[in-house]
Design an enzyme around this catalytic site. Structure first.
Site, PDB file in Angstrom:
ATOM      1  N   GLU A   9       0.853  -1.202   0.000  1.00 14.44           N
ATOM      2  CA  GLU A   9       0.000   0.000   0.000  1.00 14.44           C
ATOM      3  C   GLU A   9       0.890   1.254   0.000  1.00 14.44           C
ATOM      4  O   GLU A   9       1.941   1.265   0.642  1.00 14.44           O
ATOM      5  CB  GLU A   9      -0.836  -0.013   1.293  1.00 14.44           C
ATOM      6  CG  GLU A   9      -1.649   1.244   1.548  1.00 14.44           C
ATOM      7  CD  GLU A   9      -2.240   1.295   2.983  1.00 14.44           C
ATOM      8  OE1 GLU A   9      -1.582   0.838   3.940  1.00 14.44           O
ATOM      9  OE2 GLU A   9      -3.373   1.807   3.115  1.00 14.44           O
TER      10      GLU A   9
ATOM     11  N   ASN B 146      -7.042   6.243  -1.860  1.00 15.64           N
ATOM     12  CA  ASN B 146      -5.944   5.318  -1.550  1.00 15.64           C
ATOM     13  C   ASN B 146      -6.155   4.142  -2.510  1.00 15.64           C
ATOM     14  O   ASN B 146      -7.076   3.352  -2.346  1.00 15.64           O
ATOM     15  CB  ASN B 146      -6.046   4.891  -0.078  1.00 15.64           C
ATOM     16  CG  ASN B 146      -4.850   4.081   0.366  1.00 15.64           C
ATOM     17  OD1 ASN B 146      -4.119   3.540  -0.454  1.00 15.64           O
ATOM     18  ND2 ASN B 146      -4.671   3.982   1.676  1.00 15.64           N
TER      19      ASN B 146
ATOM     20  N   LYS C 212      -9.532   2.162  -2.012  1.00 18.71           N
ATOM     21  CA  LYS C 212      -9.775   1.582  -0.677  1.00 18.71           C
ATOM     22  C   LYS C 212     -11.188   1.885  -0.162  1.00 18.71           C
ATOM     23  O   LYS C 212     -11.628   3.050  -0.174  1.00 18.71           O
ATOM     24  CB  LYS C 212      -8.713   2.117   0.286  1.00 18.71           C
ATOM     25  CG  LYS C 212      -8.622   1.410   1.633  1.00 18.71           C
ATOM     26  CD  LYS C 212      -7.360   1.886   2.357  1.00 18.71           C
ATOM     27  CE  LYS C 212      -7.139   1.232   3.696  1.00 18.71           C
ATOM     28  NZ  LYS C 212      -5.880   1.689   4.338  1.00 18.71           N
TER      29      LYS C 212
ATOM     30  N   GLU D  15      -6.018   8.791   7.667  1.00 18.67           N
ATOM     31  CA  GLU D  15      -6.567   8.353   6.363  1.00 18.67           C
ATOM     32  C   GLU D  15      -7.948   8.953   6.112  1.00 18.67           C
ATOM     33  O   GLU D  15      -8.294   9.280   4.989  1.00 18.67           O
ATOM     34  CB  GLU D  15      -6.629   6.832   6.293  1.00 18.67           C
ATOM     35  CG  GLU D  15      -5.279   6.197   6.036  1.00 18.67           C
ATOM     36  CD  GLU D  15      -5.414   4.743   5.623  1.00 18.67           C
ATOM     37  OE1 GLU D  15      -5.986   4.469   4.566  1.00 18.67           O
ATOM     38  OE2 GLU D  15      -4.930   3.884   6.383  1.00 18.67           O
TER      39      GLU D  15
ATOM     40  N   CYS E  14      -4.848  -2.936   2.894  1.00 15.25           N
ATOM     41  CA  CYS E  14      -4.559  -2.854   4.327  1.00 15.25           C
ATOM     42  C   CYS E  14      -5.748  -3.124   5.236  1.00 15.25           C
ATOM     43  O   CYS E  14      -6.103  -4.257   5.478  1.00 15.25           O
ATOM     44  CB  CYS E  14      -3.878  -1.534   4.670  1.00 15.25           C
ATOM     45  SG  CYS E  14      -3.131  -1.632   6.319  1.00 15.25           S
TER      46      CYS E  14
ATOM     47  N   ASN F 270       0.284  -1.113   5.460  1.00 21.39           N
ATOM     48  CA  ASN F 270       1.188  -0.358   6.352  1.00 21.39           C
ATOM     49  C   ASN F 270       0.560  -0.475   7.726  1.00 21.39           C
ATOM     50  O   ASN F 270      -0.423   0.212   8.028  1.00 21.39           O
ATOM     51  CB  ASN F 270       1.205   1.136   5.999  1.00 21.39           C
ATOM     52  CG  ASN F 270       2.045   1.478   4.792  1.00 21.39           C
ATOM     53  OD1 ASN F 270       3.189   1.903   4.910  1.00 21.39           O
ATOM     54  ND2 ASN F 270       1.470   1.321   3.614  1.00 21.39           N
TER      55      ASN F 270
HETATM   56  N1  CDV Z   1      -2.964   1.396   6.509  1.00 22.87           N
HETATM   57  C1  CDV Z   1      -3.920   0.848   7.275  1.00 22.87           C
HETATM   58  O1  CDV Z   1      -5.057   0.666   6.842  1.00 22.87           O
HETATM   59  N2  CDV Z   1      -3.572   0.543   8.554  1.00 22.87           N
HETATM   60  C2  CDV Z   1      -4.533   0.063   9.494  1.00 22.87           C
HETATM   61  C3  CDV Z   1      -4.347   0.682  10.842  1.00 22.87           C
HETATM   62  C4  CDV Z   1      -5.629   0.644  11.642  1.00 22.87           C
HETATM   63  C5  CDV Z   1      -3.293   0.158  11.658  1.00 22.87           C
HETATM   64  C6  CDV Z   1      -4.575  -1.463   9.550  1.00 22.87           C
HETATM   65  O2  CDV Z   1      -5.694  -1.992   9.658  1.00 22.87           O
HETATM   66  O3  CDV Z   1      -3.543  -2.135   9.533  1.00 22.87           O
END
Ligand code: CDV
Length: 305
Positions: free
Chosen positions: A47, A110, A127, A146, A172, A197
């Protein structure tokens, strides 16, 4: 005959705020070339692969925010990746911050794309589940903005014909939601590419910090098994601008087994020959949707409110 997609999960180590896209693309090309040496058809990057994970900072100046976004794809910075991959006959996917004008409105998404072996973008996903918050919350060790910087997609999950099968994407936080996998499976996806991430520290429930790697694999392995599909989960890992991000990028078979996993927190490629026909082992048996699923009973799932 088996439908093999030799797939590389190309984990990236930390990207500093000051690191240029050109430098990151150079690192991505180095991983691509490793994938080529291992006979890969497809390389999957994380991501927001082109920059540092900028939602960790509160910014009021929109121009400063927009500097992390791409207005065209490919563009000058990513063209060398597209060109080298085409030369090597490899497809790839990666996530980036997308700034797009639709009608008279600017949208910030995203986004992740899949590029085929001919260098064509064959799938784009924006996303759906945006985590975090909108306003500055200085009590946190770092922000997760975000919800401030991106608009949540209102397009459904989808799968595209590519690499001899049906490939879907999620990003993610999507991977934590069972609906992601079921929606993708019902739309035919045989392999789902998921960049992430994920900080080790979760400010809202720090007592779960030691469970971050467990939860990462738990949800992706369950999603793979319960829907009979391949999952490729790829991290941006390591200490990025003082924030520790989990690694453990992995390739998961439709049985839910991890068949390849990164063992560092840096730039690393792990690869596996994924046979898309193995989805049938699950989909024709224990999770035959046609034979056993009862959507007429699951009315709460799709109800709005
Ligand atoms: N980039 C993300 O979406 N990170 C989220 C946050 C909440 C840590 C995740 O779900 O990993």
């Amino acid at each position: 005959m088996a439908r093999i997609v030799a797939t590389g999960a190309a984990q990236l180590g930390p990207i500093a705020r000051a690191e240029s896209r050109e430098s990151v693309v150079g690192r991505m090309i180095a991983l691509l070339e490793k994938g080529a040496a291992r006979g890969c058809d497809l390389i999957v990057y994380p991501e927001l692969a082109l920059t540092t994970f900028f939602p960790r900072w509160y910014m009021e100046d929109q121009a400063e925010v927009d500097a992390f976004f791409e207005r065209t794809m490919p563009n000058d910075a990513t063209a060398p990746l597209f060109a080298r991959a085409k030369e090597l006959g490899i497809g790839f996917s990666f996530g980036y911050a997308e700034l797009v004008r639709e009608g008279d409105r600017l949208h910030h998404y995203n986004t992740a794309i899949v590029v085929d072996k001919e260098g064509q973008i064959v799938h784009r996903y924006r996303k759906i589940h945006l985590p975090g918050h909108k306003e500055n919350e200085p009590w946190r060790a770092f922000q997760h903005l975000e919800k401030r910087y991106f608009e949540a997609s209102s397009e459904p999950f989808s799968a595209a014909e590519a690499f001899g099968g049906l490939i879907g994407q999620a990003i993610c936080n999507d991977r934590r939601w069972p609906e992601t996998y079921r929606e993708l499976a019902l739309r035919g996806a045989e392999m789902v590419l998921i960049g992430y991430n994920t900080p080790v520290h979760y400010p809202l429930a720090p007592e779960h910090d030691h469970l971050q790697c467990f939860h990462n694999h738990l949800c992706m392995q369950a999603g793979a098994y319960q829907n009979g599909m391949w999952i490729v989960g790829v991290a941006k890992a390591g200490k990025e601008e003082g924030c520790d991000l989990i690694g453990q990028s992995c390739i998961i078979a439709p049985t839910g087994e991890i068949v390849a996993m990164a063992s560092t927190l840096g730039d690393e490629l792990v690869a596996y020959e994924c046979d898309l026909d193995r989805c049938v082992e699950i989909r024709a048996n224990i999770f035959s949707f046609k034979l056993h699923r009862r959507p007429e009973i699951y009315t709460a799932i799709a109800a709005v409110n």
